[in-house]
Motif scaffolding. Structure first.
Motif, PDB file in Angstrom:
ATOM      1  N   LYS A   1      45.440  36.707  43.855  1.00 42.14           N
ATOM      2  CA  LYS A   1      46.158  36.023  44.933  1.00 42.14           C
ATOM      3  C   LYS A   1      47.593  36.531  45.042  1.00 42.14           C
ATOM      4  CE  LYS A   1      47.494  31.405  46.476  1.00 42.14           C
ATOM      5  NZ  LYS A   1      47.422  29.946  46.181  1.00 42.14           N
ATOM      6  N   ARG A   2      48.280  36.666  43.888  1.00 46.54           N
ATOM      7  CA  ARG A   2      49.669  37.126  43.876  1.00 46.54           C
ATOM      8  C   ARG A   2      49.796  38.546  44.423  1.00 46.54           C
ATOM      9  NH1 ARG A   2      52.936  40.413  41.407  1.00 46.54           N
ATOM     10  NH2 ARG A   2      51.232  41.292  40.182  1.00 46.54           N
ATOM     11  N   THR A   3      48.907  39.419  43.990  1.00 45.48           N
ATOM     12  CA  THR A   3      48.986  40.823  44.384  1.00 45.48           C
ATOM     13  C   THR A   3      48.737  41.008  45.876  1.00 45.48           C
ATOM     14  OG1 THR A   3      48.246  41.507  42.180  1.00 45.48           O
ATOM     15  CG2 THR A   3      48.079  43.127  43.937  1.00 45.48           C
ATOM     16  N   PHE A   4      47.684  40.385  46.396  1.00 46.15           N
ATOM     17  CA  PHE A   4      47.338  40.616  47.797  1.00 46.15           C
ATOM     18  C   PHE A   4      48.250  39.853  48.756  1.00 46.15           C
ATOM     19  CE2 PHE A   4      43.715  42.740  46.149  1.00 46.15           C
ATOM     20  CZ  PHE A   4      43.356  43.632  47.148  1.00 46.15           C
ATOM     21  N   MET A   5      49.027  38.906  48.235  1.00 47.66           N
ATOM     22  CA  MET A   5      50.003  38.239  49.082  1.00 47.66           C
ATOM     23  C   MET A   5      51.030  39.241  49.600  1.00 47.66           C
ATOM     24  SD  MET A   5      52.156  34.789  48.183  1.00 47.66           S
ATOM     25  CE  MET A   5      50.639  33.961  47.704  1.00 47.66           C
ATOM     26  N   MET A   6      51.269  40.310  48.821  1.00 44.69           N
ATOM     27  CA  MET A   6      52.227  41.337  49.238  1.00 44.69           C
ATOM     28  C   MET A   6      51.735  42.131  50.435  1.00 44.69           C
ATOM     29  SD  MET A   6      53.792  42.779  45.639  1.00 44.69           S
ATOM     30  CE  MET A   6      52.237  42.946  44.753  1.00 44.69           C
ATOM     31  N   SER A   7      50.436  42.078  50.691  1.00 45.56           N
ATOM     32  CA  SER A   7      49.879  42.767  51.857  1.00 45.56           C
ATOM     33  C   SER A   7      49.880  41.879  53.092  1.00 45.56           C
ATOM     34  CB  SER A   7      48.442  43.220  51.562  1.00 45.56           C
ATOM     35  OG  SER A   7      47.556  42.099  51.546  1.00 45.56           O
ATOM     36  N   GLY A   8      50.307  40.618  52.901  1.00 48.71           N
ATOM     37  CA  GLY A   8      50.284  39.664  53.997  1.00 48.71           C
ATOM     38  C   GLY A   8      48.960  38.947  54.131  1.00 48.71           C
ATOM     39  N   ARG A   9      48.041  39.194  53.183  1.00 49.30           N
ATOM     40  CA  ARG A   9      46.721  38.574  53.231  1.00 49.30           C
ATOM     41  C   ARG A   9      46.673  37.415  52.250  1.00 49.30           C
ATOM     42  NH1 ARG A   9      41.852  38.730  56.441  1.00 49.30           N
ATOM     43  NH2 ARG A   9      41.926  36.498  56.157  1.00 49.30           N
ATOM     44  N   LEU A  10      46.500  36.206  52.763  1.00 50.26           N
ATOM     45  CA  LEU A  10      46.450  35.016  51.919  1.00 50.26           C
ATOM     46  C   LEU A  10      45.036  34.807  51.393  1.00 50.26           C
ATOM     47  CD1 LEU A  10      47.834  32.498  50.771  1.00 50.26           C
ATOM     48  CD2 LEU A  10      47.246  31.301  52.898  1.00 50.26           C
ATOM     49  N   ILE A  11      44.932  34.634  50.088  1.00 60.17           N
ATOM     50  CA  ILE A  11      43.644  34.359  49.455  1.00 60.17           C
ATOM     51  C   ILE A  11      43.694  32.952  48.880  1.00 60.17           C
ATOM     52  CG2 ILE A  11      42.039  35.023  47.622  1.00 60.17           C
ATOM     53  CD1 ILE A  11      42.961  37.887  47.915  1.00 60.17           C
ATOM     54  N   TYR A  12      42.733  32.116  49.267  1.00 65.29           N
ATOM     55  CA  TYR A  12      42.689  30.727  48.814  1.00 65.29           C
ATOM     56  C   TYR A  12      41.983  30.630  47.464  1.00 65.29           C
ATOM     57  CZ  TYR A  12      43.954  29.759  53.659  1.00 65.29           C
ATOM     58  OH  TYR A  12      44.597  29.744  54.873  1.00 65.29           O
ATOM     59  N   ASP A  13      42.665  30.039  46.501  1.00 70.19           N
ATOM     60  CA  ASP A  13      42.162  29.911  45.133  1.00 70.19           C
ATOM     61  C   ASP A  13      41.451  28.578  44.974  1.00 70.19           C
ATOM     62  OD1 ASP A  13      41.722  29.710  42.435  1.00 70.19           O
ATOM     63  OD2 ASP A  13      43.796  29.999  41.825  1.00 70.19           O
ATOM     64  N   LEU A  14      40.145  28.632  44.662  1.00 68.88           N
ATOM     65  CA  LEU A  14      39.364  27.416  44.449  1.00 68.88           C
ATOM     66  C   LEU A  14      39.155  27.175  42.965  1.00 68.88           C
ATOM     67  CD1 LEU A  14      36.545  27.833  47.104  1.00 68.88           C
ATOM     68  CD2 LEU A  14      38.706  26.626  47.340  1.00 68.88           C
ATOM     69  N   SER A  15      39.178  25.905  42.573  1.00 70.49           N
ATOM     70  CA  SER A  15      38.953  25.549  41.175  1.00 70.49           C
ATOM     71  C   SER A  15      38.004  24.347  41.103  1.00 70.49           C
ATOM     72  CB  SER A  15      40.274  25.205  40.477  1.00 70.49           C
ATOM     73  OG  SER A  15      41.164  26.298  40.518  1.00 70.49           O
ATOM     74  N   GLY A  16      37.212  24.297  40.066  1.00 70.23           N
ATOM     75  CA  GLY A  16      36.350  23.144  39.851  1.00 70.23           C
ATOM     76  C   GLY A  16      35.057  23.188  40.633  1.00 70.23           C
ATOM     77  N   TYR A  17      34.167  22.267  40.291  1.00 72.83           N
ATOM     78  CA  TYR A  17      32.837  22.217  40.896  1.00 72.83           C
ATOM     79  C   TYR A  17      32.849  21.472  42.231  1.00 72.83           C
ATOM     80  CZ  TYR A  17      31.411  23.573  36.176  1.00 72.83           C
ATOM     81  OH  TYR A  17      31.281  24.222  34.984  1.00 72.83           O
ATOM     82  N   GLU A  18      33.522  20.339  42.278  1.00 79.87           N
ATOM     83  CA  GLU A  18      33.491  19.512  43.482  1.00 79.87           C
ATOM     84  C   GLU A  18      34.161  20.210  44.660  1.00 79.87           C
ATOM     85  OE1 GLU A  18      35.107  15.685  42.697  1.00 79.87           O
ATOM     86  OE2 GLU A  18      33.581  15.160  41.193  1.00 79.87           O
ATOM     87  N   GLU A  19      35.276  20.878  44.406  1.00 73.36           N
ATOM     88  CA  GLU A  19      35.980  21.583  45.477  1.00 73.36           C
ATOM     89  C   GLU A  19      35.103  22.670  46.084  1.00 73.36           C
ATOM     90  OE1 GLU A  19      40.258  23.839  46.271  1.00 73.36           O
ATOM     91  OE2 GLU A  19      39.651  23.338  44.230  1.00 73.36           O
ATOM     92  N   ALA A  20      34.386  23.386  45.222  1.00 73.70           N
ATOM     93  CA  ALA A  20      33.491  24.447  45.707  1.00 73.70           C
ATOM     94  C   ALA A  20      32.355  23.865  46.537  1.00 73.70           C
ATOM     95  CB  ALA A  20      32.935  25.229  44.521  1.00 73.70           C
ATOM     96  N   GLU A  21      31.754  22.784  46.068  1.00 74.02           N
ATOM     97  CA  GLU A  21      30.629  22.189  46.792  1.00 74.02           C
ATOM     98  C   GLU A  21      31.062  21.606  48.134  1.00 74.02           C
ATOM     99  OE1 GLU A  21      29.104  19.509  43.825  1.00 74.02           O
ATOM    100  OE2 GLU A  21      27.552  20.948  43.216  1.00 74.02           O
ATOM    101  N   ARG A  22      32.274  21.023  48.180  1.00 77.78           N
ATOM    102  CA  ARG A  22      32.775  20.485  49.444  1.00 77.78           C
ATOM    103  C   ARG A  22      33.006  21.600  50.466  1.00 77.78           C
ATOM    104  NH1 ARG A  22      36.071  17.021  46.196  1.00 77.78           N
ATOM    105  NH2 ARG A  22      37.839  18.444  46.504  1.00 77.78           N
ATOM    106  N   LEU A  23      33.431  22.750  49.976  1.00 81.20           N
ATOM    107  CA  LEU A  23      33.741  23.857  50.878  1.00 81.20           C
ATOM    108  C   LEU A  23      32.489  24.425  51.540  1.00 81.20           C
ATOM    109  CD1 LEU A  23      36.332  25.392  51.760  1.00 81.20           C
ATOM    110  CD2 LEU A  23      35.681  27.166  50.133  1.00 81.20           C
TER     111      LEU A  23
END
Length: 261
Positions: free
Chosen positions: A133-155
């Motif tokens: 996420k940190r590295t590609f932010m320099m390219s202007g591309r935002l990467i969303y960081d997901l954590s945990g089981y419930e967050e992934a299933e909701r997505l």
């Protein structure tokens, strides 16, 4: 490209006999390096034609080329070398592999994706996600960081085929991760995996695969579960630099097209 990577890439074309041959080769790598095609066919209880077709399904010209790949793999998996040398060698392999890899299709998807998500479970995976996420932010591309089981299933209820998922899995065999990936594919979502270079279930399901070389310590440290974060960071940095080169070249082509003189 290593045999494990070829098997992952062409896994969908392999039948039951092919997988049996690969399982035997994978479990007897040193022995198979010296076996003639008829000998391997006998040990696997298949015909020599079946062994030949297995090699061809891996995009190899024949059994002879398969043995060349196997010999090269065996030479790189040397025993009794120092642990420092072993880790440095793993870095060299990641650098070589990423330098040679054509990432054009991955970068096209990066640019086309409405949203890019990165997902993984565990402390190592968390560090890798943050660096990505940190590295590609320099390219202007935002990467969303997901954590945990419930967050992934909701997505799962809101992702679309316009999105891209990057899955971080050291082994490629986490049951939740693999079931989650299956659900993503059912929804038509493109998936890029980053795993260790070995045959793994996750790599069979996804659209794009990147690998780091596995580092296995011999005695007296065989009881230590060691994973080199540096290998993943090297992969990410080279991927980022190649992406920036891709974007620069793309812009130059667009400029030339808009200025015919």
């Amino acid at each position: 490209m290593k045999l494990d990577e070829l098997v992952n890439k062409h896994y969908g074309q392999l039948n039951e006999n092919d997988l049996y041959i690969w399982n035997y080769i994978s479990s007897h790598r040193k022995e198979c390096e010296k076996l003639a095609i008829d000998q391997l066919a006998f040990k696997c209880s298949v015909s020599r034609t079946t062994v030949l077709r297995f090699a061809q399904k891996l995009s190899l010209k024949g059994y002879g080329e398969l043995k060349v790949f196997l010999k090269l793999d065996n030479q790189e998996a040397k025993e009794n070398i120092g642990h420092v040398d072993m880790v440095c060698e793993s870095y060299r392999r990641v650098i070589g592999s990423m330098k040679e890899k054509d990432c054009t299709d991955i970068f096209r998807k990066f640019d086309q994706a409405k949203n890019i998500y990165v997902y993984g479970i565990g402390m190592i995976q968390s560090s890798i996600k943050k660096e990505l996420k940190r590295t590609f932010m320099m390219s202007g591309r935002l990467i969303y960081d997901l954590s945990g089981y419930e967050e992934a299933e909701r997505l799962l209820s809101i992702v679309t085929e316009d999105d891209l998922f990057i899955i971080i899995s050291v082994s490629g065999e986490n049951e939740f991760i693999n079931n989650f990936t299956k659900n993503l594919k059912i929804r038509g979502v493109s998936v890029l995996s980053i795993t260790k270079l070995r045959e793994n279930t996750l790599a069979h399901m996804i659209d794009y695969a990147l690998y780091v070389t596995e580092t296995v310590f011999s005695q007296p440290f065989s009881h230590i579960e060691y994973d080199s974060l540096t290998s993943y960071f090297i992969l990410i940095e080279i991927l980022f630099l190649k992406y920036m080169e891709y974007k620069t070249k793309k812009e130059e082509i667009a400029d030339e097209a808009g200025n015919p003189d």
